[in-house]
Motif scaffolding. Structure first.
Motif, mmCIF file in Angstrom:
data_model
loop_
_atom_site.group_PDB
_atom_site.id
_atom_site.type_symbol
_atom_site.label_atom_id
_atom_site.label_comp_id
_atom_site.label_asym_id
_atom_site.label_seq_id
_atom_site.Cartn_x
_atom_site.Cartn_y
_atom_site.Cartn_z
ATOM 1 N N LEU A 66 24.269 52.004 -3.685
ATOM 2 C CA LEU A 66 25.361 52.937 -3.417
ATOM 3 C C LEU A 66 26.525 52.616 -4.345
ATOM 4 O O LEU A 66 27.137 51.552 -4.243
ATOM 5 C CB LEU A 66 25.805 52.814 -1.960
ATOM 6 N N ASP A 67 26.803 53.535 -5.271
ATOM 7 C CA ASP A 67 27.899 53.319 -6.206
ATOM 8 C C ASP A 67 29.147 53.990 -5.640
ATOM 9 O O ASP A 67 29.256 55.207 -5.655
ATOM 10 C CB ASP A 67 27.529 53.894 -7.577
ATOM 11 N N GLU A 68 30.036 53.199 -5.115
ATOM 12 C CA GLU A 68 31.273 53.679 -4.495
ATOM 13 C C GLU A 68 31.023 54.766 -3.452
ATOM 14 O O GLU A 68 31.466 55.898 -3.627
ATOM 15 C CB GLU A 68 32.247 54.162 -5.572
ATOM 16 N N PRO A 69 30.339 54.401 -2.382
ATOM 17 C CA PRO A 69 29.942 55.423 -1.397
ATOM 18 C C PRO A 69 31.106 56.059 -0.661
ATOM 19 O O PRO A 69 30.964 57.158 -0.139
ATOM 20 C CB PRO A 69 29.038 54.649 -0.423
ATOM 21 N N MET A 113 24.420 57.460 -7.253
ATOM 22 C CA MET A 113 25.113 57.006 -8.464
ATOM 23 C C MET A 113 26.500 57.647 -8.566
ATOM 24 O O MET A 113 26.846 58.514 -7.770
ATOM 25 C CB MET A 113 24.289 57.353 -9.707
ATOM 26 N N ASP A 114 27.267 57.225 -9.578
ATOM 27 C CA ASP A 114 28.612 57.792 -9.733
ATOM 28 C C ASP A 114 28.581 59.276 -10.085
ATOM 29 O O ASP A 114 29.459 60.037 -9.701
ATOM 30 C CB ASP A 114 29.445 56.985 -10.746
ATOM 31 N N ILE A 115 27.538 59.691 -10.829
ATOM 32 C CA ILE A 115 27.328 61.130 -11.054
ATOM 33 C C ILE A 115 26.234 61.547 -10.077
ATOM 34 O O ILE A 115 25.132 60.999 -10.133
ATOM 35 C CB ILE A 115 26.882 61.403 -12.503
ATOM 36 N N LYS A 170 30.488 47.684 -13.033
ATOM 37 C CA LYS A 170 29.710 47.764 -11.785
ATOM 38 C C LYS A 170 28.574 48.776 -11.917
ATOM 39 O O LYS A 170 27.423 48.470 -11.603
ATOM 40 C CB LYS A 170 30.630 48.172 -10.614
ATOM 41 N N THR A 171 28.922 49.976 -12.381
ATOM 42 C CA THR A 171 27.891 50.998 -12.542
ATOM 43 C C THR A 171 26.854 50.551 -13.565
ATOM 44 O O THR A 171 25.650 50.759 -13.380
ATOM 45 C CB THR A 171 28.539 52.333 -12.968
ATOM 46 N N THR A 172 27.322 49.906 -14.619
ATOM 47 C CA THR A 172 26.405 49.413 -15.648
ATOM 48 C C THR A 172 25.399 48.443 -15.031
ATOM 49 O O THR A 172 24.202 48.516 -15.315
ATOM 50 C CB THR A 172 27.203 48.705 -16.759
HETATM 51 MG MG LIG Z 1 31.377 53.042 -11.702
#
Ligand SMILES: [Mg+2]
Ligand SMILES: Nc1ncnc2c1ncn2[C@@H]1O[C@H](COP(=O)(O)OP(=O)(O)OP(=O)(O)O)[C@@H](O)[C@H]1O
Lengths: 284, 234
Positions: A157-160, A85-87, A45-47
């Motif tokens: 939104l990555d895993e908000p 992002m995730d970070i 997903k993040t990719t």
């Molecule tokens: Mg991710």
């Protein structure tokens, strides 16, 4: 590219070494919708977000964001995009306010907007707190505040809501819906099926490098309703499954007359069950 | 390429705030000026040249502080993905480097002023002293930027930065005692800075000093461009 598509992915393949993480993703995301990308941890997903935002050049395939190839997006285009992002990419020693102040200066945004977004994500009281002292969920919320600060037209939104309690989650959901009401296109990833059902107009299930299901959440659930029956529960404790036919209608009518009917549901599964059926795995 | 003053200023102001909160960087800019004040006031030995500690610590300071801080700041921003967020918010690499570099340079020059005051340079000599320090700081800054750009994280920046810094900061001192080292050290900017400061008020800067320093700056810039081409900032 169709005019109402904000994002168009065609046959995206991503390899890291000899590991193929994405195996030919084709997707369209319409302007103004909330789109949810679901999938287990490590699904890519993040990719995929990195590819759509031009941070990563895919091994193969084309990614158009707002009509422009993602890797060719210019600074001016990035100004209209919000990203969480995730970070989180926040300055640990600076406090919440100063982190946002930097971006307010870059975007030439008035000071009062900083307080406004801090309030929206529920960090007003923590605004003088150094970011390194915040919890993971609070950092995420601050990253979200930064992402919406410049009133973007496209929001990633990555895993908000990962790691948030129910109250904070609801607040973030409200914020996301508010953004959409302004016409913003939202691309979010989540593990949370209920969240996806509640927020998203369309969702895609990513599994083993492929989109294994795409559509409106309700519609997907209906599609996997193999029984097409009614489940009823009576006050005397009995649970029955009835067919979708005339006999069932009569039976229900009878129970109603006798004031026996406690609940009535269709047998359509929820997204979680659909996901388990598709993959044989639970979503974590 | 058009640079936006607003972006440079935003990065600069952020960095100013951060330096005051970053003890490992702050100590770089405070330690030597403090040390020079203490040593100049406490240690007095027979036959010691006037303001010996100002001369000795000034080139060490200029070889160390800007180099280590610039490398550490860049590497940390890469590691924490804060730089990536900036670059994706319409900040150009050059704007970022100018904002950060000018902040480190300002911090360095504030320390240099302390050296100038303790060394009792007056009038024109004070400004010459600051000019020499600024030239040295610029070279150190570029070397630091090259190391920071090359490094993936802070660990790598430290393990690359410390040996390089030791060479530049200690060569001039060693060359005070050893002829052979002095001949080799001559090609480094820090040795030239040391020579120029030693000769302040007596002999002006010769063409040789200026050329060597400029060559050092050019070489450091070359290293930075190389690192940037290879690794980029993202
Ligand atoms: Mg991710
Ligand atoms: N730069 C990289 N180099 C090598 N492998 C990578 C890289 N980035 C991601 N991967 C691999 O790609 C896969 C997908 O990672 P990704 O971060 O996109 O998953 P995700 O769906 O976002 O997971 P999560 O829900 O845990 O955030 C993982 O197996 C990961 O190890």
């Amino acid at each position: 590219m169709k005019a109402d598509n904000m994002i168009e992915l065609t046959d995206i393949v991503q390899r890291f070494g000899d590991k193929e993480v994405l195996k030919g993703i084709t997707l369209q995301i319409k302007a103004g919708e909330i789109f949810g990308l679901l999938g287990p941890s490590g699904a890519g997903k993040t990719t995929l977000i990195k590819i759509v935002t031009g941070q990563l050049r895919p091994t193969k395939g084309s990614a158009l964001t707002n009509g422009t190839p993602a890797v060719e997006m210019t600074g001016a285009m990035y100004r209209r995009i919000g990203m969480m992002m995730d970070i989180p990419g926040l300055y640990g020693r600076l406090n919440c306010y100063d982190n946002l102040k930097l971006y307010a200066r870059l975007y030439d945004i008035p000071e009062k907007r900083i307080y406004e977004v801090l309030e929206k994500v529920g960090l007003s009281d923590a605004r003088r707190c150094p970011v390194e002292k915040l919890s993971k969920g609070m950092k995420g919320r601050l990253a979200l505040a930064r992402a919406v600060m410049n009133e973007p037209t496209l929001l990633f939104l990555d895993e908000p809501t990962s790691g948030l309690d129910p109250a904070a989650t609801r607040r973030i959901h409200e914020l996301i819906l508010e953004e959409q009401a302004k016409g913003t296109t939202v691309f979010l990833t989540t593990h949370n099926m209920t969240e996806a059902e509640k927020l998203c107009r369309h969702i895609a299930l990513l599994y083993d490098g492929n989109v294994v299901e795409y559509g409106e959440p309700k519609e997907i659930c209906r599609r996997y309703d193999h029984k097409r029956k009614l489940k009823i529960r009576l006050y005397d404790g009995r649970c029955l499954e009835l067919g979708n036919d005339k006999d069932a209608a009569e039976a229900v009518g009878e129970y109603l007359k006798q004031e026996l009917l406690e609940t009535i549901h269709s047998t359509e599964p929820n997204l979680e069950t659909v996901f388990m059926e598709l993959t044989g795995k639970e979503l974590v | 390429m058009v640079m936006k003053m607003r972006n440079i200023k935003a990065v600069f102001l952020k960095q100013v705030k951060d330096i005051f909160k970053n003890k490992t960087i702050l100590v770089q800019f405070v330690m030597f000026p403090m040390l020079v004040i203490i040593m100049e006031n406490v240690v007095a030995m027979e036959g010691m040249p006037e303001h010996f500690f100002v001369r000795m610590f000034s080139f060490m300071y200029i070889g160390m502080a800007p180099l280590i801080s610039m490398a550490a700041i860049l590497a940390e921003e890469k590691e924490e993905c804060t730089l990536k967020m900036l670059l994706m918010s319409d900040v150009k690499p050059a704007e970022y480097l100018l904002g950060t570099g000018s902040c480190v340079l300002s911090a360095c020059m504030a320390g240099a002023c302390v050296f100038g005051i303790v060394g009792e340079y007056e009038g024109k000599a004070f400004f010459s002293f600051l000019l020499i320090m600024a030239a040295g700081a610029a070279a150190s800054l570029l070397v630091g930027a090259a190391i920071g750009t090359w490094s993936r994280n802070q660990m790598m920046a430290t393990s690359l930065g410390v040996p390089v810094m030791l060479v530049f900061a200690f060569l001039p001192m060693l060359s005070m005692f050893n002829e052979t080292i002095a001949r080799i050290a001559k090609i480094t900017y820090s040795e030239q800075i040391s020579v120029l400061i030693g000769g302040l008020g007596q002999s002006g800067a010769g063409a040789e000093n200026v050329i060597i320093i400029l060559l050092n700056i050019a070489a450091a810039f070359g290293c930075f461009v190389l690192a940037y081409r290879r690794c980029g900032l993202g």
